[in-house]
Design a protein around this motif. Structure first.
Motif, short mmCIF file in Angstrom:
data_model
loop_
_atom_site.label_atom_id
_atom_site.label_comp_id
_atom_site.label_asym_id
_atom_site.label_seq_id
_atom_site.Cartn_x
_atom_site.Cartn_y
_atom_site.Cartn_z
N ARG A 178 0.86 -1.18 0.00
CA ARG A 178 0.00 0.00 0.00
C ARG A 178 0.90 1.23 0.00
NH1 ARG A 178 -5.13 -1.35 -1.13
NH2 ARG A 178 -5.87 0.49 0.02
N ILE A 180 1.50 5.60 -0.41
CA ILE A 180 1.01 6.97 -0.37
C ILE A 180 1.99 7.84 -1.13
CG2 ILE A 180 0.49 8.99 1.06
CD1 ILE A 180 -0.35 7.14 3.30
N THR A 184 1.66 14.53 -5.64
CA THR A 184 1.75 13.61 -6.79
C THR A 184 2.07 14.28 -8.12
OG1 THR A 184 0.63 11.75 -7.86
CG2 THR A 184 -0.72 13.67 -7.30
N SER A 190 2.92 7.50 -8.63
CA SER A 190 1.79 6.61 -8.32
C SER A 190 1.62 5.56 -9.40
CB SER A 190 0.50 7.43 -8.19
OG SER A 190 0.56 8.29 -7.08
N GLY A 200 -2.63 -0.84 -3.91
CA GLY A 200 -3.40 0.39 -3.82
C GLY A 200 -2.49 1.57 -3.59
N ARG A 202 -2.61 5.82 -2.78
CA ARG A 202 -3.33 7.06 -2.50
C ARG A 202 -2.42 8.23 -2.86
NH1 ARG A 202 -4.03 6.15 3.47
NH2 ARG A 202 -2.59 4.43 3.05
N TYR A 204 -1.90 12.35 -3.28
CA TYR A 204 -2.42 13.62 -2.78
C TYR A 204 -1.65 14.80 -3.40
CZ TYR A 204 -4.34 10.54 0.85
OH TYR A 204 -4.99 9.54 1.51
N THR A 228 -6.08 6.19 -6.12
CA THR A 228 -7.08 7.16 -5.68
C THR A 228 -6.39 8.51 -5.54
OG1 THR A 228 -8.29 5.46 -4.46
CG2 THR A 228 -8.75 7.76 -3.91
N LYS A 230 -6.63 12.53 -4.64
CA LYS A 230 -7.44 13.50 -3.93
C LYS A 230 -6.67 14.79 -3.69
CE LYS A 230 -10.44 10.28 -1.38
NZ LYS A 230 -10.90 9.86 -0.02
N ASN A 232 -5.40 17.37 -1.26
CA ASN A 232 -5.15 17.31 0.18
C ASN A 232 -3.86 18.05 0.50
OD1 ASN A 232 -6.24 16.07 2.72
ND2 ASN A 232 -4.15 15.28 2.84
N VAL A 238 -4.96 12.19 7.13
CA VAL A 238 -4.76 10.85 6.55
C VAL A 238 -4.46 9.90 7.70
CG1 VAL A 238 -3.36 9.44 5.00
CG2 VAL A 238 -3.86 11.83 4.41
N GLU A 240 -5.01 6.06 7.34
CA GLU A 240 -4.74 4.68 6.96
C GLU A 240 -3.24 4.47 6.72
OE1 GLU A 240 -5.96 1.50 3.43
OE2 GLU A 240 -7.04 3.40 3.62
#
Length: 312
Positions: A178, A180, A184, A190, A200, A202, A204, A228, A230, A232, A238, A240
């Motif tokens: 996973r 982060i 980005t 990513s 996965g 995430r 930002y 994903t 977003k 931010n 955050v 997770e």
């Protein structure tokens, strides 16, 4: 809308003062065509920009280009630019040919002119960055292709800071991890993580333009189901945890969320940072150590530094 392309054939010595004159005249940016770029030997195996066309560069000296709106005052503006450039002689600045030419350019041509400087680039053992408008075929079966249209967002994938991040991800990301991605930009990191097997990602970014661009590039590379994106502010709100956190941002920004990154990355997980100039290397290293990280590896490319740090 039409624009005036102002080209000044001059010397390396005059680049900075002439660029400043053009900025003061209303140009939001300049293009510098220096033939020395064609001869430059690069120490790194990866990350160099290749396929530069010698026809785009002067045989000697440097060409500086700027763009100004074409209006009824343009000739007066150009005359003022010429006068300001000629005055540099009084400061013992060598102007070389000092030839100024003007061309009309349509907005559509101006907006896409930069694309000719952006070609497929192999940046690591596995990855090749390919702009969307280029045709490219894999050289080997295990080569990973990232198609990219940076649009207005930062991140063509060929800057040393990005290259080091992708190389670090290639060496560390395991299937099912996973991830982060903080700041980005175009989404290139990513996408790389997803192609390497992350389950996965995430991503930002505070800039809504970057968010939109990253989403489009994720779809372009058919990994949007894994990423994903977003809007931010860094890692605010955050919660997770992640196996790997990667951030290719300025050192001053990295310092703002080192402790947040330590809390979010899993024990044994990694925090990959880049965008650090040599002068800030020790400051960032000290902050990582103070937060509790161990420095696993330090990467350098040109004047830039990247750290792979591990939470024990």
């Amino acid at each position: 809308m039409k624009w005036s392309e102002i080209s000044i054939h001059t010397t390396n010595e005059a680049v900075e003062p002439i660029s400043n004159i053009l900025h003061e005249a209303g140009a939001s940016g300049v293009v510098i065509e220096d033939p020395e770029e064609l001869l430059k030997e690069r120490e790194q195996q990866f990350g160099e920009i290749y396929q530069l066309n010698p026809g785009d560069y002067p045989e000697e000296g440097v060409m500086i280009k700027a763009y100004l709106p074409l209006n009824s005052f343009i000739q007066e503006t150009v005359d003022e630019i010429k006068e300001a450039i000629n005055s540099l002689v009084s400061y013992d600045i060598d102007l070389g040919h000092n030839k100024v030419t003007i061309n009309e350019v349509n907005e559509e041509e101006w907006a896409s002119a930069w694309k000719k400087y952006y070609n497929p680039v192999k940046i690591s053992e596995k990855f090749t960055i390919v702009p969307t408008w280029e045709d490219y075929e894999k050289v080997s079966t295990d080569e990973l292709i990232i198609e990219l249209d940076p649009g207005m967002a930062f991140g063509t994938g060929t800057h040393p800071t990005t290259v080091m991040c992708i190389q670090a991800l290639e060496d560390t990301v395991k299937s099912g991890d996973r991830i982060i991605d903080v700041g980005t930009g175009s989404g290139v990191l990513s996408i790389a993580a997803a192609l390497l097997g992350a389950s996965g990602v995430r991503a930002y970014d505070l800039d809504e333009v970057a968010v939109k661009t990253a989403i489009e590039n994720a779809k372009l590379n058919q990994v949007d189901s894994l990423i994903t994106v977003k809007q931010n502010n860094l890692l605010h709100d955050v919660n997770e945890p992640a196996d790997v956190i990667v951030a290719n941002i300025l050192a001053e920004i990295i310092l703002l969320f080192v402790e947040d990154a330590y809390k979010l990355v899993k024990p044994g997980g990694l925090f990959i940072t880049s965008g650090i100039i040599q002068q800030k290397k020790q400051t960032v290293k000290d902050a990582l150590l103070q937060a509790g990280f161990e420095i696993v590896e330090t990467l350098t490319m040109e004047d830039w530094v990247s750290f792979i740090a591990k939470r024990p």
